[in-house]
Scaffold this active site. Structure first.
Site, PDB file in Angstrom:
ATOM      1  N   ARG A 121       0.800  -1.233   0.000  1.00  0.00           N
ATOM      2  CA  ARG A 121       0.000   0.000   0.000  1.00  0.00           C
ATOM      3  C   ARG A 121       0.828   1.276   0.000  1.00  0.00           C
ATOM      4  O   ARG A 121       0.358   2.340   0.391  1.00  0.00           O
ATOM      5  CB  ARG A 121      -0.992   0.007   1.171  1.00  0.00           C
ATOM      6  N   LYS A 143       3.134  11.672 -10.383  1.00  0.00           N
ATOM      7  CA  LYS A 143       2.263  10.910 -11.276  1.00  0.00           C
ATOM      8  C   LYS A 143       2.958   9.607 -11.647  1.00  0.00           C
ATOM      9  O   LYS A 143       4.064   9.612 -12.180  1.00  0.00           O
ATOM     10  CB  LYS A 143       1.965  11.692 -12.558  1.00  0.00           C
ATOM     11  N   GLU A 185       9.262  19.185 -23.732  1.00  0.00           N
ATOM     12  CA  GLU A 185       8.657  19.441 -22.424  1.00  0.00           C
ATOM     13  C   GLU A 185       9.195  20.717 -21.805  1.00  0.00           C
ATOM     14  O   GLU A 185       8.498  21.396 -21.053  1.00  0.00           O
ATOM     15  CB  GLU A 185       8.892  18.244 -21.487  1.00  0.00           C
ATOM     16  N   LYS A 227       7.306  23.505 -12.462  1.00  0.00           N
ATOM     17  CA  LYS A 227       6.455  22.364 -12.141  1.00  0.00           C
ATOM     18  C   LYS A 227       6.279  22.207 -10.640  1.00  0.00           C
ATOM     19  O   LYS A 227       5.175  21.907 -10.167  1.00  0.00           O
ATOM     20  CB  LYS A 227       7.012  21.071 -12.734  1.00  0.00           C
ATOM     21  N   ARG A 241      -2.933  22.308 -12.358  1.00  0.00           N
ATOM     22  CA  ARG A 241      -1.995  21.294 -12.851  1.00  0.00           C
ATOM     23  C   ARG A 241      -2.408  20.739 -14.209  1.00  0.00           C
ATOM     24  O   ARG A 241      -1.570  20.222 -14.958  1.00  0.00           O
ATOM     25  CB  ARG A 241      -1.843  20.157 -11.830  1.00  0.00           C
ATOM     26  N   HIS A 252      -0.852  12.097 -26.636  1.00  0.00           N
ATOM     27  CA  HIS A 252      -1.136  10.739 -26.163  1.00  0.00           C
ATOM     28  C   HIS A 252      -1.951   9.964 -27.185  1.00  0.00           C
ATOM     29  O   HIS A 252      -1.754   8.756 -27.371  1.00  0.00           O
ATOM     30  CB  HIS A 252      -1.878  10.796 -24.831  1.00  0.00           C
TER      31      HIS A 252
END
Length: 359
Positions: A121, A143, A185, A227, A241, A252
């Protein structure tokens, strides 16, 4: 060791440092300090391991350290590879004080971080990014995810690292195409919210492509600072965000439609940003001159600015509907009012999107 840029992601008790500089992987004491328990699993890939794995293992020689070397590439960011990381943790008897170290690019970081989020967990993990894209984007913010055939990053969790250690010396062995993909990026941070940084990138484009150490360090530090600030204000992407996804909904969709074997992530994002800028101009939300300026900078950095041939606009639009920002099947896109002025826009007519994809 050269000068080190020190930043911090401010998340209260869960905040963590970002260190950027040459030779950081050779700082054995610093690496050991990031692994307080006895179990450490280093997840890396076959491109990175020959260069840097031995250095990390030597620094952690007093620990129970194991390594898992995966095949490289976005196509490996799967549930099956996630299962291999979990099996490796089980095989070494990793306890709740274990640390997972992600040594590699964005694929390794996302995959190892997701495994750390799920093992017992949630256990500690450390990002050791070795690509420009990972240093400026995927290693910061927590992420973590794996891909499905239906779309990128659809299975994942928010799980913040304990630290990010970006050794810019690893960029010396980074292939040219990967370096340029990472610069997409970097451009994103200027395009979405910092017109002055965008202008700085225009002035230093040649130096960045030539791997000038000072220019790269400045670009990485500025990107990470941007960021870190956004993540501190909106950790789980409820508002601001989302702006970090400029170009990503288009990008994507391209990656997924190509089966994760065509454009690199940064290349797809470059195309996606241009498409988002053109759509913004088509809708009368932003000036065409800014879309042209964005495309010109990306081209100077050696990045694609047009869709690869053979992709169906209708198929791409269908992929975009699975984007994580979509609500009840309705698209939400990050567009802009011009350079440095990104915004989240709902209710865009699909016909307008198809027109941009088909042009």
């Amino acid at each position: 060791m050269s000068a080190v840029h020190e930043l911090r992601v401010e998340l209260g008790a869960r905040g963590y440092p970002i260190r950027i500089g040459r030779g950081l992987l050779g700082d054995a004491a610093a690496l050991r300090a990031l692994v307080p328990g006895q179990h450490a699993l280093v997840v890396t890939d076959a491109h990175v391991a020959p260069h840097y794995l031995a250095t990390v293992q030597a620094a952690l020689s007093e620990k129970n350290v194991k390594a898992l070397v995966l095949p490289p590439g976005e196509q490996e960011k799967t549930l099956a590879r996630f299962g291999e990381v979990m099996a490796a943790l089980a095989a070494m008897g990793a306890s709740r004080d274990a640390t997972v170290l992600a040594l590699g690019g964005g694929v390794v970081g996302d995959l190892a971080g997701f495994a750390a989020a799920c093992w017992m967990r949630g256990v500690r993990f450390v990002q050791l990014p070795t690509t420009l894209l990972a240093m400026v984007d995927s290693s910061v913010g927590g992420k973590t995810a794996v891909d499905l055939p239906q779309g990128k990053n659809l299975v994942g969790a928010f799980h913040q690292p304990a630290a990010v250690l970006a050794d810019t010396a690893t960029l010396d062995t980074l292939p040219e195409r990967e370096l340029r993909a990472g610069l997409a990026e970097v451009v994103k941070y200027g395009a979405l919210g910092d017109a002055d940084f965008f202008a700085w990138l225009e002035a230093h484009a040649d130096a960045l492509v030539a791997r000038d150490a000072g220019a790269l360090a400045e670009a990485i530090a500025t990107s990470c600072a941007r960021k870190a600030g956004i993540v501190a204000r909106d950790e789980t992407e409820q508002g601001e965000r989302m702006l970090l996804n400029l170009g990503h909904t288009f990008g994507h969709a391209i990656e997924t439609e190509q089966g994760y074997g065509g454009l690199l992530h940064g290349e797809a994002v470059a195309v996606g940003m241009v498409l988002a800028a053109r759509l913004s101009a088509d809708l009368g939300r932003a000036p065409w001159v800014d879309a042209a300026r964005l495309a010109a900078l990306l081209e100077r950095l050696g990045l694609p600015t047009a869709l690869p041939p053979g992709l169906s606009p209708e198929a791409l639009l269908a992929r975009m509907r699975l984007d994580k920002k979509a609500l009840s099947g309705e698209l939400r896109l990050v567009l802009w009012r011009g350079l440095g002025q990104a915004e989240v826009v709902d209710g865009i007519d699909p016909a307008a999107i198809l027109a941009v994809l088909a042009d």
